[in-house]
Design a protein around this motif. Structure first.
Motif, PDB file in Angstrom:
ATOM      1  N   GLY A  12       2.690   1.994  -2.932  1.00 26.46           N
ATOM      2  CA  GLY A  12       2.463   0.898  -2.003  1.00 26.46           C
ATOM      3  C   GLY A  12       3.344  -0.283  -2.321  1.00 26.46           C
ATOM      4  N   VAL A  13       3.321  -1.268  -1.427  1.00 31.49           N
ATOM      5  CA  VAL A  13       4.135  -2.468  -1.610  1.00 31.49           C
ATOM      6  C   VAL A  13       3.749  -3.198  -2.887  1.00 31.49           C
ATOM      7  CG1 VAL A  13       4.706  -4.706  -0.596  1.00 31.49           C
ATOM      8  CG2 VAL A  13       4.499  -2.698   0.862  1.00 31.49           C
ATOM      9  N   ASP A  14       2.458  -3.146  -3.248  1.00 31.65           N
ATOM     10  CA  ASP A  14       2.010  -3.833  -4.464  1.00 31.65           C
ATOM     11  C   ASP A  14       2.695  -3.265  -5.704  1.00 31.65           C
ATOM     12  OD1 ASP A  14      -0.080  -5.578  -3.279  1.00 31.65           O
ATOM     13  OD2 ASP A  14      -0.945  -3.674  -2.694  1.00 31.65           O
ATOM     14  N   TYR A  53      -2.368  -1.182  -9.654  1.00 31.38           N
ATOM     15  CA  TYR A  53      -3.210  -0.175 -10.325  1.00 31.38           C
ATOM     16  C   TYR A  53      -4.116   0.525  -9.315  1.00 31.38           C
ATOM     17  CZ  TYR A  53      -6.763   1.842 -13.377  1.00 31.38           C
ATOM     18  OH  TYR A  53      -7.626   2.708 -13.987  1.00 31.38           O
ATOM     19  N   GLU A  54      -4.723  -0.273  -8.412  1.00 31.76           N
ATOM     20  CA  GLU A  54      -5.601   0.306  -7.389  1.00 31.76           C
ATOM     21  C   GLU A  54      -4.830   1.303  -6.520  1.00 31.76           C
ATOM     22  OE1 GLU A  54      -8.873  -0.377  -6.456  1.00 31.76           O
ATOM     23  OE2 GLU A  54      -9.254  -1.666  -8.184  1.00 31.76           O
ATOM     24  N   VAL A  55      -3.629   0.899  -6.121  1.00 31.90           N
ATOM     25  CA  VAL A  55      -2.840   1.744  -5.221  1.00 31.90           C
ATOM     26  C   VAL A  55      -2.400   3.029  -5.924  1.00 31.90           C
ATOM     27  CG1 VAL A  55      -0.631   1.889  -4.012  1.00 31.90           C
ATOM     28  CG2 VAL A  55      -2.048  -0.137  -3.751  1.00 31.90           C
ATOM     29  N   LEU A  56      -1.904   2.905  -7.147  1.00 33.19           N
ATOM     30  CA  LEU A  56      -1.344   4.066  -7.837  1.00 33.19           C
ATOM     31  C   LEU A  56      -2.400   5.055  -8.318  1.00 33.19           C
ATOM     32  CD1 LEU A  56       1.612   2.734 -10.031  1.00 33.19           C
ATOM     33  CD2 LEU A  56       1.725   4.474  -8.271  1.00 33.19           C
ATOM     34  N   PHE A  57      -3.441   4.526  -8.964  1.00 36.42           N
ATOM     35  CA  PHE A  57      -4.361   5.415  -9.676  1.00 36.42           C
ATOM     36  C   PHE A  57      -5.654   5.706  -8.923  1.00 36.42           C
ATOM     37  CE2 PHE A  57      -1.725   3.392 -12.933  1.00 36.42           C
ATOM     38  CZ  PHE A  57      -1.207   4.516 -13.551  1.00 36.42           C
ATOM     39  N   SER A  94      -0.547 -15.488 -14.102  1.00 35.01           N
ATOM     40  CA  SER A  94      -0.549 -15.799 -12.667  1.00 35.01           C
ATOM     41  C   SER A  94      -0.334 -14.558 -11.808  1.00 35.01           C
ATOM     42  CB  SER A  94       0.528 -16.837 -12.341  1.00 35.01           C
ATOM     43  OG  SER A  94       1.825 -16.276 -12.465  1.00 35.01           O
ATOM     44  N   VAL A  95       0.288 -13.495 -12.375  1.00 31.65           N
ATOM     45  CA  VAL A  95       0.571 -12.306 -11.565  1.00 31.65           C
ATOM     46  C   VAL A  95      -0.393 -11.159 -11.863  1.00 31.65           C
ATOM     47  CG1 VAL A  95       3.008 -12.867 -11.217  1.00 31.65           C
ATOM     48  CG2 VAL A  95       2.326 -11.562 -13.248  1.00 31.65           C
ATOM     49  N   ILE A  96      -1.465 -11.451 -12.571  1.00 34.94           N
ATOM     50  CA  ILE A  96      -2.473 -10.412 -12.826  1.00 34.94           C
ATOM     51  C   ILE A  96      -2.969  -9.780 -11.528  1.00 34.94           C
ATOM     52  CG2 ILE A  96      -4.862 -10.076 -13.605  1.00 34.94           C
ATOM     53  CD1 ILE A  96      -4.204 -11.815 -16.019  1.00 34.94           C
ATOM     54  N   PRO A  97      -3.227 -10.575 -10.428  1.00 36.68           N
ATOM     55  CA  PRO A  97      -3.662  -9.946  -9.172  1.00 36.68           C
ATOM     56  C   PRO A  97      -2.697  -8.885  -8.662  1.00 36.68           C
ATOM     57  CG  PRO A  97      -4.012 -12.312  -9.066  1.00 36.68           C
ATOM     58  CD  PRO A  97      -3.231 -12.049 -10.326  1.00 36.68           C
ATOM     59  N   SER A  98      -1.387  -9.093  -8.859  1.00 36.28           N
ATOM     60  CA  SER A  98      -0.405  -8.105  -8.406  1.00 36.28           C
ATOM     61  C   SER A  98      -0.521  -6.820  -9.209  1.00 36.28           C
ATOM     62  CB  SER A  98       1.021  -8.666  -8.526  1.00 36.28           C
ATOM     63  OG  SER A  98       1.187  -9.770  -7.663  1.00 36.28           O
ATOM     64  N   PHE A  99      -0.725  -6.939 -10.522  1.00 38.42           N
ATOM     65  CA  PHE A  99      -0.880  -5.740 -11.351  1.00 38.42           C
ATOM     66  C   PHE A  99      -2.171  -4.996 -11.009  1.00 38.42           C
ATOM     67  CE2 PHE A  99       2.173  -7.924 -14.205  1.00 38.42           C
ATOM     68  CZ  PHE A  99       3.100  -6.892 -14.325  1.00 38.42           C
ATOM     69  N   LYS A 100      -3.229  -5.751 -10.730  1.00 33.97           N
ATOM     70  CA  LYS A 100      -4.490  -5.113 -10.348  1.00 33.97           C
ATOM     71  C   LYS A 100      -4.327  -4.327  -9.050  1.00 33.97           C
ATOM     72  CE  LYS A 100      -7.882  -8.199 -12.518  1.00 33.97           C
ATOM     73  NZ  LYS A 100      -8.969  -9.198 -12.256  1.00 33.97           N
ATOM     74  N   SER A 101      -3.657  -4.944  -8.071  1.00 32.23           N
ATOM     75  CA  SER A 101      -3.437  -4.255  -6.797  1.00 32.23           C
ATOM     76  C   SER A 101      -2.586  -3.012  -6.984  1.00 32.23           C
ATOM     77  CB  SER A 101      -2.762  -5.207  -5.797  1.00 32.23           C
ATOM     78  OG  SER A 101      -3.587  -6.315  -5.528  1.00 32.23           O
TER      79      SER A 101
END
Length: 811
Positions: A247-249, A237-241, A228-235
């Motif tokens: 970011g807040v994500d 990843y986008e922010v960091l890498f 259920s929290v895969i979207p949070s990990f994806k966000s």
């Protein structure tokens, strides 16, 4: 043949009904609907049968069943042409094994009624199942449809629910619009099922069950939670890498990992659930606000009464061409921009111009699409239709505006992102001093979620409120920036003064009275509609003078008019025209010409029987509200007010002095106005340029905020960020107030987000708060901020209700 129910006849055949889109199936549909009382026909290829449904139960020997048998068994040569029926364009398209057609008057459609009451209908179509693009296309269609109040599509059930006004649009017309969307969309792709919220909800239920009821479900609960929290990990990843920033994500991902590491799965599932609800809430609120905004200007009737050989024929709007003549009756909406060619009507055009009182329209007057005819009947020649009308262009502009991302939201995200590092530092401190539970609670206290919901909602709400005030904001940045403006630069002609001049002094020569000169001039100009003619005629009407008829007229373009009035030869025109016609101007008249020129005014000469009889002085008509608006801006913090004009120095200076301006610029060429905007900006000022949108395009683009007073008629070509739809500067004060309130609203939202999270951080250090506490406090702040962002909508609703009451009283 069999009878599954009293109103249904079923035909079974393993070969005839194997393909619901075959030529035979098409013939079956056409023939079956020829029988009286048939309302629905279904061909099911899986069951290899067809069902014909009647409007009422059948009795033994019922004539309707006999007529159906005759229609189906009639030879092709003897069968009547089904030109009374309109089959859907999509009849041969699609891959579904079942095809159901329902009858709506002459129209057959694949849309079938699931439920209906007066003014509300729920329609089903298998083509809508899991096709999000088609649902969005349907909503775009109804967004601008006159008579449709509310609508909602459901891709999971394949239905669309429509609330409509039966007096303004019929059910068969709604179905025709739906069919046109189906035909235009083609075979839309199947959309992936959005499991975000269902999975997040199931995760919370599983976590609660494993903790309090069935401990053995803990592994499954952890797996569902992680999914259920895969979207949070994806966000994260986008922010960091990819964006290479904190970011807040990233904070959300850390909290999720900490919950898994410490076996606080239930608290983690609550986080996942609240994030999912937040995403849905923002999406839903933005969608509703956007629809409300578009509904202010965007409604258009979709069917019109087209005159064909003297007969009124109901025709879809999209088939109209420029030059067609349509009829508009009492109670109907004007469907196009056009010109009245016959008739008289009172038209309510408040949605476009903001005018509360209806206006009279006669032959030669312009009418605008989406205005309402409240009395009379007119024939209108089409000048623009469809997406070229003023109303449609307004809807497109509002659609673009509603998609604008508010700077405050970006600024909010920046501040929230900047707080990530300090939050992580506080979390590390909490880890060392109070343990991992409190540290996780601190990290969960991010500021981005609440403001990312509240800021765009506040913007859309404020755009809607502005529209209700009769102000079209084409660029959302202008609404945010106006509160920062300290300098207002007004174009003189058409902005602080009206475009149409007014008659000032009336000079007389040869013993004639002022009224006599004015009456003869009005009689000469009575056939014309240019600004000078209207100014002279309006002056005569204001003095209740009777304008006599003219016997003949001769009009020389650019010079003047010669007519016979009451036995006199009257010439009206410029000094040059008088000289050309042999009318000598006395020295006193020459002096008055020079004086008028110095004042920025002009003289219209009136010759009577070969001699100068008088002259009318035309002067710019100052807007009566200009003085109050200038004082209102001063009261709202404006520090510098200036006039810019191509007019002479003396009249420009006098107007600036009367209005209490700080500066004026006279004799400025249109192409040079932008230079003066830059001059003020170089002085460190934030400039709002207020012009008429005609020759000010460069200056409008250079200004920090640009406002035009041109109104709805020129909306397509106007370069201003904001257009005052009603011909009144007073709207500028309303706009300034909305901008100020928007800033206050966002600041208040910030406070509502920051305070609960600050309390939670303090509680984590000193009160033993854990992750669940932070979840509660964080969401309280977010929900309060969203509610605060919606407050301008209450004002918009109240203003709309007040306008409606005023219109009812006027009617």
């Amino acid at each position: 043949m069999s009878f599954p129910s009293s109103a249904v006849v079923q035909f079974d055949s393993p070969t005839l009904f194997a393909n619901p889109r075959s030529a035979f199936a098409r013939s079956f549909f056409e023939r079956a609907f020829q029988a009286p009382g048939v309302v629905e026909v279904t061909i099911d290829a899986q069951r290899r049968h067809a069902q014909v449904r009647f409007d009422a139960p059948l009795a033994s020997g019922d004539q309707r069943a006999i007529d159906l048998g005759r229609a189906l068994s009639r030879r092709d040569a003897a069968r009547p042409a089904p030109d009374q029926l309109i089959l859907p364009e999509t009849l041969g398209l699609g891959s579904s094994k079942t095809l159901r057609l329902q009858r709506y008057g002459r129209r057959l459609s694949t849309w079938t009624v699931r439920s209906q009451i007066e003014g509300r209908v729920r329609l089903h179509n298998v083509s809508l199942l899991r096709r999000r693009e088609l649902g969005q296309a349907i909503e775009r269609e109804f967004m601008n449809t006159f008579g449709v109040d509310r609508y909602a599509t459901n891709e999971l059930t394949g239905t669309v629910l429509i609330h409509y006004n039966p007096r303004e649009i019929r059910q068969d017309q709604l179905v025709e619009l739906l069919d046109s969307v189906l035909a235009a969309s083609g075979d839309a792709p199947i959309s992936p099922i959005d499991l975000d919220l269902p999975v997040a909800t199931a995760s919370v239920v599983l976590a609660a069950a494993s903790r309090f009821l069935v401990p053995g479900l803990a592994p499954l609960s952890a797996v569902v939670f992680l999914y259920s929290v895969i979207p949070s990990f994806k966000s994260a990843y986008e922010v960091l890498f990819k964006e290479k920033r904190l970011g807040v994500d990233v904070l959300d991902a850390i909290v999720v990992a900490a919950c898994l590491a410490t076996n606080q799965v239930l608290a983690g599932t609550v986080l996942g659930f609240t994030l999912s609800v937040s995403r849905k809430l923002v999406e839903k609120t933005e969608d509703d606000s956007k629809k409300m905004l578009l509904n202010v200007f965007g409604k258009q009737p979709r069917f019109v009464w087209l005159e064909v050989d003297g007969v009124e024929v109901e025709t879809p709007l999209e088939r109209l061409k420029v030059g067609d003549v349509i009829a508009v009756h009492t109670g109907e909406a004007v469907p196009v921009d056009g010109e009245v060619v016959d008739g008289m009507a009172m038209i309510d055009q408040h949605t476009l111009t903001g005018e509360s009182a209806p206006v009279e329209k006669l032959k030669g007057d312009r009418v605008l699409a989406s205005t309402t005819l409240i009395a009379g009947k007119v024939r209108v020649a089409v000048t623009s239709a469809g997406d070229q009308t003023t109303s449609a262009k307004l809807a497109q502009i509002l659609n673009d505006t509603a998609g604008y991302k508010l700077k405050s939201q970006s600024r909010g995200e920046e501040l929230a992102d900047k707080a990530v590092a300090p939050t992580l530092a506080l979390g590390a401190l909490g880890l060392v001093t109070t343990g991992i539970a409190s540290a996780t609670a601190v990290v969960n206290c991010d500021l981005g979620t609440g403001i990312r919901m509240a800021a765009p909602i506040a913007m859309l709400s404020s755009l809607t409120l502005s529209a209700e005030h009769g102000v079209l904001v084409k660029d959302g940045r202008a609404l945010e920036s106006l509160r920062k403006v300290d300098t207002f630069l007004f174009d003189k002609t058409g902005t602080l003064t009206r475009e149409r001049p007014e008659v000032g002094r009336i000079l007389t020569y040869g013993g004639y009275s002022e009224d006599q000169i004015l009456v003869w001039a009005a009689a000469a100009e009575n056939r014309f509609s240019h600004p000078i003619a209207k100014a002279i005629i309006d002056k005569a009407r204001a003095l209740n003078l009777t304008v006599p008829a003219t016997d003949d007229s001769k009009y020389d373009v650019g010079y003047g008019i010669t007519v016979e009035v009451e036995g006199h030869v009257v010439r009206v025109g410029s000094a040059r025209y008088m000289t050309h016609e042999g009318v000598r101007l006395p020295a006193s008249a020459q002096r008055e010409l020079e004086r008028a020129h110095d004042e920025g005014h002009s003289l219209v000469m009136v010759g009577v029987d070969g001699k100068l009889g008088g002259a009318l002085e035309l002067q710019a008509a100052e807007r009566p509200e200009a003085f109050d608006v200038i004082n209102g801006l001063r009261a709202r913090g404006a520090q510098h007010l200036a006039i810019i004009s191509g007019d002479h120095e003396r009249p420009t200076r006098r107007l600036a002095e009367r209005l209490g301006m700080d500066r004026h610029f006279a004799e400025v060429l249109p192409q040079d106005k932008a230079r003066y905007v830059e001059l003020l900006q170089k002085e460190g000022r934030t400039v709002c340029f207020v012009g008429d949108g005609v020759n000010d395009s460069i200056a409008l683009k250079k200004a920090n905020v640009s406002i035009s007073l041109r109104g709805a008629s020129s909306i397509a070509t106007d370069t201003a960020q904001v257009v005052l739809m009603e011909d009144s500067l007073t709207k500028l004060l309303y706009l300034h107030d909305v901008s100020r309130d928007l800033n206050r609203n966002i600041n208040r939202s910030w406070g509502l987000v920051v305070v609960p999270n600050a309390i939670c951080i303090a509680g984590a250090f000193f009160g033993g708060f854990g992750v669940m506490h932070s979840m509660i406090f964080n969401q309280i702040g977010g929900l309060l901020a969203v509610g605060n962002g919606l407050l301008p909508l209450r004002k918009a609703s109240a203003l709309r209700a007040q306008k409606e009451r005023e219109r009812l009283l006027l009617r």
